[in-house]
Each structure stands twice: as C-alpha cells, then as structure tokens.
Enzyme design. Structure first.
Site, short mmCIF file in Angstrom:
data_model
loop_
_atom_site.label_atom_id
_atom_site.label_comp_id
_atom_site.label_asym_id
_atom_site.label_seq_id
_atom_site.Cartn_x
_atom_site.Cartn_y
_atom_site.Cartn_z
N HIS A 136 0.55 -1.28 -0.03
CA HIS A 136 -0.08 0.02 0.05
C HIS A 136 0.78 1.27 -0.10
O HIS A 136 0.28 2.41 0.00
CB HIS A 136 -1.00 -0.16 1.09
CG HIS A 136 -2.02 -1.17 1.12
ND1 HIS A 136 -2.92 -1.28 0.14
CD2 HIS A 136 -2.40 -2.00 2.16
CE1 HIS A 136 -3.62 -2.37 0.46
NE2 HIS A 136 -3.21 -2.96 1.67
N ASP A 254 -4.11 -12.59 3.42
CA ASP A 254 -5.45 -12.49 3.89
C ASP A 254 -6.42 -12.75 3.16
O ASP A 254 -7.69 -12.47 3.58
CB ASP A 254 -5.13 -10.86 4.57
CG ASP A 254 -4.52 -9.95 3.39
OD1 ASP A 254 -4.44 -10.55 2.27
OD2 ASP A 254 -4.34 -8.94 3.74
ZN LIG Z 1 -3.88 -7.15 2.79
#
Ligand SMILES: [Zn+2]
Length: 317
Positions: A136, A254
C-alpha cells in the site's frame, strides 16, 4: 546451499503499532514456527536481511517521503528519554515506533539482497519474511500498515540496476496493491497482475487503465476454485506474453477463508497451487527467478499454514 532463500531479521519483530493491532510481530513467529515444526526450515538457506540504502529505496519513492519517515523516527528517538509519545501516527491504521525505521530498511533490504542473490544464481528463489509490509506504500505516501514498498523497490532495482528488460509483480494479497500500482503504472518494463476483494479497502484499482496492469477485482466470498480459474484465464496469458526475466510476488495471505480482515475463501492448497503456476512461468521465461515478500495475513494460524505452503512450493519439497 539450498536453492531457496529465507530472508528475515530480528529488527522486523521490533516494529509494532500498539496493542491489538493485527499487523503484529507474532505474524513472523507464526510463519517461522510452522517452518520449524514441519522441518521445512532444513530445506531453506536462512539469510539475514541487510539494511537497504536510501539511494536504492529512492528508485520507487520520493526523497521527501523518506525524509518525512526518517524525521518522525528521529523525533521518537529524541523524545523517548523525555517520556515522549511511543508512536508517530500516520493514519488510523499506520504508525511508527522507535524501531520501525530499521525494520523498514530491513524489509526493503531483504527484497534487494534476494534480488541480487537470485540474479547471481546463488539462489533460485527466495521468500522475505519481513514486516512492515509494503504494497500500500505509494511513491509519496505511507498508508495501510505500509511505509516503503519492498516489492516495487526490488522490481525497479531489477530493471534499473540489473538491466532486466521485463519483470513481473504478482500480488495475491486480498487488498488491492494501490501503492505498487502508483509506483509502476505506465512503466511497461514491469507487468503487475493481481486479484483483490472489491469493493474493499483501499477502494482503488478498478479505475486504473495503464497497459501494464492486470487488476482483477473479485466480490466477497469468492472461493479458491474461482481464483484458480482467473489465474489461468487472466494472469497466465499476460505473464506469458510479457516473458518476465524475473517474478516478484507480493505474498499476502489475508484472502484465506479464516482471515477475518477480509471475506475471500482461499485455503493453503490454493496458495501452493498459485505458487506452482508462477513457478511454471518462471521456469519457462525467468530462469526460475522468483523473489517473494510477505504482505498481509492476520489470522496467525492460517498465516503460518499458508506461508508454509507457499515456501514449500518455492522449495519444491
Ligand atoms: Zn492485505
């Protein structure tokens, strides 16, 4: 020496963002415990992650961004004696502690050292068990648990310093790798392929239109079989057309069905399957070169099992 490297460093455990934060030091233990318990560690070459230089990180980030992170870190160190704050908060999810700066440099350093070792033929592939994660982190911005984009730094390094003409970044984290996209969009030497839960954090991806991005948004509750199908239908043909000389993986776990941060339905076998598909591409086009870096994965048990499955596939044992 085993052909699969395992890069990590104890500094990566010292970065933490407060009690109860899902991106916690125990994530690295969860993976290492599974490698030890299964005996898989014996099949790996364990290596210390070095510190990346700022010069190298600037291949993917602005000098201002790094100076800002460094400044926050120095402030925490200086004010520690005076009983100052323990954390420098960047957004509600993302904070530095006094040890974060060295963890950040080790994370990028692992990806760079792995790239060098794989390029030199000392290793066939490598997994970097590092944190904080990176995908990110944008050129100018830390967000979403990420500060420096380890995979993007290494991919830029491979094309700039090792003079590779084509590399690929594969992102199988459940979240869209908006930071990686920000850094590599429009750089046709670097093909980025990903799937991610949508709509979901960080709410980007579907609007991007650069030719070198293959973003595949999938709805919540998508299961492994559907993911395997999209890998075969949408990723593999683009990877084969690109003929990458090296493959980088943003390995987030995830999307596992036991991970409560998101709602996809992958299991360990899916991660092994995806890894094997990427290894087939790497065998054909990339002299087997793969460098994989840990991104997300917050259910510790699922993370340990999935990380083991991924590394086991890389090691071919
Ligand atoms: Zn993630």
């Amino acid at each position: 020496m085993s052909k699969t490297g395992f890069y990590t460093h104890r500094d990566c455990r010292k970065h933490e963002m407060g009690p109860g934060h899902p991106e916690c030091p125990e994530r690295l233990d969860a993976i290492e415990d599974r490698l030890l318990a299964s005996g898989l560690d014996m099949a790996l070459t364990r290596l210390e992650a070095p510190l990346a230089s700022l010069d190298e990180i600037e291949l993917a980030h602005s000098r201002m961004h790094l100076a800002a992170l460094r400044g926050l870190s120095d402030m925490l160190v200086e004010e520690r004696e005076a009983g100052g704050p323990r954390y420098a908060t960047i957004d509600p999810d993302t904070a530095l502690n006094v040890d974060s700066w060295s963890a950040i440099l080790r994370g990028a350093g692992a990806a760079l050292a792995a790239t060098d070792a794989v390029m030199a033929g000392e290793l066939e592939n490598a997994f970097c068990a590092v944190r904080p994660p990176g995908h990110h982190a944008c050129r100018e911005k830390a967000m979403g648990f990420c500060f420096v984009n380890n995979v993007a730094v290494a991919a830029k390094y491979a094309v700039e310093r090792h003079r590779l003409k084509r590399v690929a970044i594969v992102d199988f984290d459940v979240h869209h790798g908006n930071g990686t996209e920000d850094i590599v969009a429009g750089d046709n030497r670097i093909l980025m392929v990903s799937f991610y839960q949508h709509p979901f954090y960080p709410h980007g991806g579907s609007q991007s239109n650069a030719d070198n991005l293959v973003n595949v948004p999938v709805p919540a509750y998508t299961k492994g079989m559907a993911i395997r199908e999209l890998v075969d239908m949408l990723w593999i043909p683009r990877l084969e057309a690109h003929k990458p000389e090296m493959i980088f993986i943003s390995a987030g776990f995830d999307a596992h069905r036991e991970d409560d941060l998101a709602q996809l339905g992958l299991v360990e076998e899916d991660y092994a399957w995806i890894t094997e598909r990427l290894m087939e591409v790497a065998r054909r086009y990339s002299k087997r070169r793969i460098v994989s870096c840990l991104e997300g994965g917050y259910n510790l048990s699922a993370l340990g099992r999935s990380g083991e499955a991924h590394v086991r596939a890389l090691a071919g044992v």
